[in-house]
Design a protein around this motif. Structure first.
Motif, PDB file in Angstrom:
ATOM      1  N   LYS A   1       0.986  -1.099  -0.018  1.00  0.00           N
ATOM      2  CA  LYS A   1       0.194   0.043  -0.142  1.00  0.00           C
ATOM      3  C   LYS A   1       1.421   1.147  -0.314  1.00  0.00           C
ATOM      4  O   LYS A   1       0.278   1.803  -0.407  1.00  0.00           O
ATOM      5  CB  LYS A   1      -0.984   0.343   1.074  1.00  0.00           C
ATOM      6  N   PRO A   2       2.063   1.274   1.036  1.00  0.00           N
ATOM      7  CA  PRO A   2       2.575   2.635   0.498  1.00  0.00           C
ATOM      8  C   PRO A   2       3.705   3.061  -0.341  1.00  0.00           C
ATOM      9  O   PRO A   2       2.813   4.440  -0.891  1.00  0.00           O
ATOM     10  CB  PRO A   2       4.066   2.651   1.974  1.00  0.00           C
ATOM     11  N   GLU A   3       3.720   1.990  -1.300  1.00  0.00           N
ATOM     12  CA  GLU A   3       3.992   2.727  -2.878  1.00  0.00           C
ATOM     13  C   GLU A   3       3.115   2.918  -3.721  1.00  0.00           C
ATOM     14  O   GLU A   3       3.540   3.243  -4.760  1.00  0.00           O
ATOM     15  CB  GLU A   3       5.643   1.119  -3.342  1.00  0.00           C
ATOM     16  N   ILE A   4       2.175   1.836  -3.918  1.00  0.00           N
ATOM     17  CA  ILE A   4       0.914   2.128  -4.984  1.00  0.00           C
ATOM     18  C   ILE A   4       0.235   3.951  -4.047  1.00  0.00           C
ATOM     19  O   ILE A   4      -0.299   4.053  -4.916  1.00  0.00           O
ATOM     20  CB  ILE A   4      -0.138   1.045  -4.034  1.00  0.00           C
ATOM     21  N   GLN A   5       0.198   4.068  -3.287  1.00  0.00           N
ATOM     22  CA  GLN A   5      -0.519   5.700  -3.038  1.00  0.00           C
ATOM     23  C   GLN A   5       0.450   6.258  -3.477  1.00  0.00           C
ATOM     24  O   GLN A   5       0.542   7.651  -4.122  1.00  0.00           O
ATOM     25  CB  GLN A   5      -0.642   5.651  -0.974  1.00  0.00           C
ATOM     26  N   ALA A   6       1.825   5.955  -2.913  1.00  0.00           N
ATOM     27  CA  ALA A   6       2.857   7.396  -3.542  1.00  0.00           C
ATOM     28  C   ALA A   6       3.403   7.384  -5.202  1.00  0.00           C
ATOM     29  O   ALA A   6       2.754   8.556  -5.718  1.00  0.00           O
ATOM     30  CB  ALA A   6       3.953   6.968  -2.724  1.00  0.00           C
ATOM     31  N   TYR A   7       2.527   6.152  -5.263  1.00  0.00           N
ATOM     32  CA  TYR A   7       3.286   6.046  -7.192  1.00  0.00           C
ATOM     33  C   TYR A   7       2.048   6.429  -7.982  1.00  0.00           C
ATOM     34  O   TYR A   7       2.077   7.274  -8.661  1.00  0.00           O
ATOM     35  CB  TYR A   7       3.970   4.631  -7.635  1.00  0.00           C
ATOM     36  N   GLY A   8       0.823   6.340  -7.288  1.00  0.00           N
ATOM     37  CA  GLY A   8      -0.019   6.042  -8.539  1.00  0.00           C
ATOM     38  C   GLY A   8      -0.089   7.081  -8.519  1.00  0.00           C
ATOM     39  O   GLY A   8      -0.652   7.902  -9.741  1.00  0.00           O
ATOM     40  N   PRO A   9      -0.456   8.487  -8.285  1.00  0.00           N
ATOM     41  CA  PRO A   9      -0.984   9.826  -8.407  1.00  0.00           C
ATOM     42  C   PRO A   9       0.203  10.668  -9.517  1.00  0.00           C
ATOM     43  O   PRO A   9      -0.138  10.851 -10.195  1.00  0.00           O
ATOM     44  CB  PRO A   9      -1.341  10.688  -7.198  1.00  0.00           C
ATOM     45  N   GLU A  10       1.034  10.452  -8.379  1.00  0.00           N
ATOM     46  CA  GLU A  10       2.276  11.042  -9.820  1.00  0.00           C
ATOM     47  C   GLU A  10       2.332  10.544 -11.454  1.00  0.00           C
ATOM     48  O   GLU A  10       2.380  10.527 -12.405  1.00  0.00           O
ATOM     49  CB  GLU A  10       3.702  10.107  -8.909  1.00  0.00           C
ATOM     50  N   LEU A  11       2.142   9.090 -11.495  1.00  0.00           N
ATOM     51  CA  LEU A  11       2.050   7.898 -12.826  1.00  0.00           C
ATOM     52  C   LEU A  11       0.853   8.083 -13.489  1.00  0.00           C
ATOM     53  O   LEU A  11       0.623   8.383 -14.452  1.00  0.00           O
ATOM     54  CB  LEU A  11       2.292   6.097 -11.882  1.00  0.00           C
ATOM     55  N   GLY A  12       0.116   8.558 -12.577  1.00  0.00           N
ATOM     56  CA  GLY A  12      -1.669   8.609 -13.082  1.00  0.00           C
ATOM     57  C   GLY A  12      -1.608  10.342 -14.346  1.00  0.00           C
ATOM     58  O   GLY A  12      -1.994  10.308 -14.855  1.00  0.00           O
ATOM     59  N   ALA A  13      -0.695  10.846 -13.674  1.00  0.00           N
ATOM     60  CA  ALA A  13      -1.418  12.538 -14.002  1.00  0.00           C
ATOM     61  C   ALA A  13       0.101  12.762 -15.177  1.00  0.00           C
ATOM     62  O   ALA A  13       0.135  13.487 -16.041  1.00  0.00           O
ATOM     63  CB  ALA A  13      -0.098  13.798 -11.980  1.00  0.00           C
ATOM     64  N   LEU A  14       0.960  11.796 -14.610  1.00  0.00           N
ATOM     65  CA  LEU A  14       2.586  11.717 -15.560  1.00  0.00           C
ATOM     66  C   LEU A  14       1.577  11.604 -16.763  1.00  0.00           C
ATOM     67  O   LEU A  14       1.792  11.947 -18.019  1.00  0.00           O
ATOM     68  CB  LEU A  14       3.422  11.605 -15.392  1.00  0.00           C
ATOM     69  N   LEU A  15       0.973  10.333 -17.143  1.00  0.00           N
ATOM     70  CA  LEU A  15       0.562   9.739 -18.779  1.00  0.00           C
ATOM     71  C   LEU A  15      -0.412  10.427 -19.043  1.00  0.00           C
ATOM     72  O   LEU A  15      -0.848  10.469 -19.703  1.00  0.00           O
ATOM     73  CB  LEU A  15       0.915   8.434 -17.962  1.00  0.00           C
ATOM     74  N   THR A  16      -1.471  10.517 -18.057  1.00  0.00           N
ATOM     75  CA  THR A  16      -2.285  11.021 -18.836  1.00  0.00           C
ATOM     76  C   THR A  16      -2.348  12.303 -19.031  1.00  0.00           C
ATOM     77  O   THR A  16      -2.720  12.962 -20.255  1.00  0.00           O
ATOM     78  CB  THR A  16      -3.296  11.944 -17.400  1.00  0.00           C
ATOM     79  N   GLN A  17      -1.186  13.466 -18.650  1.00  0.00           N
ATOM     80  CA  GLN A  17      -0.815  14.594 -19.793  1.00  0.00           C
ATOM     81  C   GLN A  17      -0.536  14.120 -20.948  1.00  0.00           C
ATOM     82  O   GLN A  17      -0.521  14.493 -22.179  1.00  0.00           O
ATOM     83  CB  GLN A  17       0.653  15.430 -18.501  1.00  0.00           C
ATOM     84  N   ARG A  18       0.862  13.391 -21.339  1.00  0.00           N
ATOM     85  CA  ARG A  18       1.663  12.577 -22.064  1.00  0.00           C
ATOM     86  C   ARG A  18       0.120  12.175 -22.876  1.00  0.00           C
ATOM     87  O   ARG A  18       0.171  12.415 -24.083  1.00  0.00           O
ATOM     88  CB  ARG A  18       2.275  11.140 -22.070  1.00  0.00           C
ATOM     89  N   ILE A  19      -0.700  11.372 -22.950  1.00  0.00           N
ATOM     90  CA  ILE A  19      -2.289  10.544 -23.697  1.00  0.00           C
ATOM     91  C   ILE A  19      -2.830  11.328 -24.293  1.00  0.00           C
ATOM     92  O   ILE A  19      -3.360  11.715 -25.476  1.00  0.00           O
ATOM     93  CB  ILE A  19      -2.428   9.925 -23.317  1.00  0.00           C
ATOM     94  N   THR A  20      -3.207  12.681 -23.448  1.00  0.00           N
ATOM     95  CA  THR A  20      -3.779  13.847 -23.523  1.00  0.00           C
ATOM     96  C   THR A  20      -3.297  14.938 -24.659  1.00  0.00           C
ATOM     97  O   THR A  20      -3.915  15.386 -25.288  1.00  0.00           O
ATOM     98  CB  THR A  20      -5.059  14.828 -22.512  1.00  0.00           C
TER      99      THR A  20
END
Length: 199
Positions: free
Chosen positions: A49-68
């Motif tokens: 859980k600690p890594e999931i909660q830390a990594y999820g928002p950063e990866l989600g925001a980064l990849l979403t920005q790239r693909i949009t």
């Protein structure tokens, strides 16, 4: 705690001829992927859980920005999906954990104004493994014209101690869609739209 990102890879294709017939407009699909160090590689970790909660928002925001950015805007995206490929020193659970969290996927869902859930794959593989991202209509899970798969590979990833995390998108459905939607099947079989047994 932040993900260690070795590289970011983008992929895009525009199909102009499908089935020996020109498309009325290009059939456009794209993907964005991050190659990250697997924080759990080579060991069994009970609490992810600690890594999931830390990594999820950063990866989600980064990849979403790239693909949009590739699609020029989230509004233009009609179908979407996600995938993860964990390297050979990791567990399938590691791939699943990084993409099956609302902290990751909701960035994409909100950016495209989606009502559907994100179609997904999570597998283990080595460098140059096929990354296959299933797509579905962002608002209508029964719209078969948008049942798609975008496929690509990264020649040097994932390494044994890495994970590839990816988002995929399509700006339209298959150019010559002619198999109907699941709603007609339900009607033909005498089921209502909420029948959970229907596929």
């Amino acid at each position: 705690m932040r993900p260690e990102i070795r590289k970011i890879v983008t992929y895009q294709e525009d199909v102009l001829i499908e089935g020996f017939k020109p498309a009325a407009h290009p059939w456009s699909m794209c993907a964005a992927a991050a190659v990250i160090t697997n924080p759990w590689a080579g060991k069994f970790v009970e609490d992810l859980k600690p890594e999931i909660q830390a990594y999820g928002p950063e990866l989600g925001a980064l990849l979403t920005q790239r693909i949009t950015d590739m699609a020029w805007s989230g509004d233009r995206i009609e179908a979407f999906g996600k995938a993860a490929v964990v390297g050979l020193d990791g567990e399938i659970e590691h791939a699943s954990g990084l993409i099956h969290t609302l902290r990751f996927g909701n960035h994409f869902r909100e950016a495209v104004g989606a009502k559907s859930y994100l179609a997904f794959t999570n597998i283990r593989g080595g460098a140059n493994a096929s990354i296959q991202i299933p797509l579905m209509d962002k608002n209508d899970a029964g719209r078969r014209s948008h049942y798609l798969t975008i496929q690509f590979a990264i020649t040097d990833a994932p390494r044994a101690d890495e994970v590839v995390v990816a988002l995929g998108a399509a700006l339209n459905g298959r150019p010559h869609h002619r198999i109907g939607d699941r709603y007609q099947d339900l009607k033909d079989l005498g089921h209502d739209l909420d029948n959970p047994a229907a596929v």
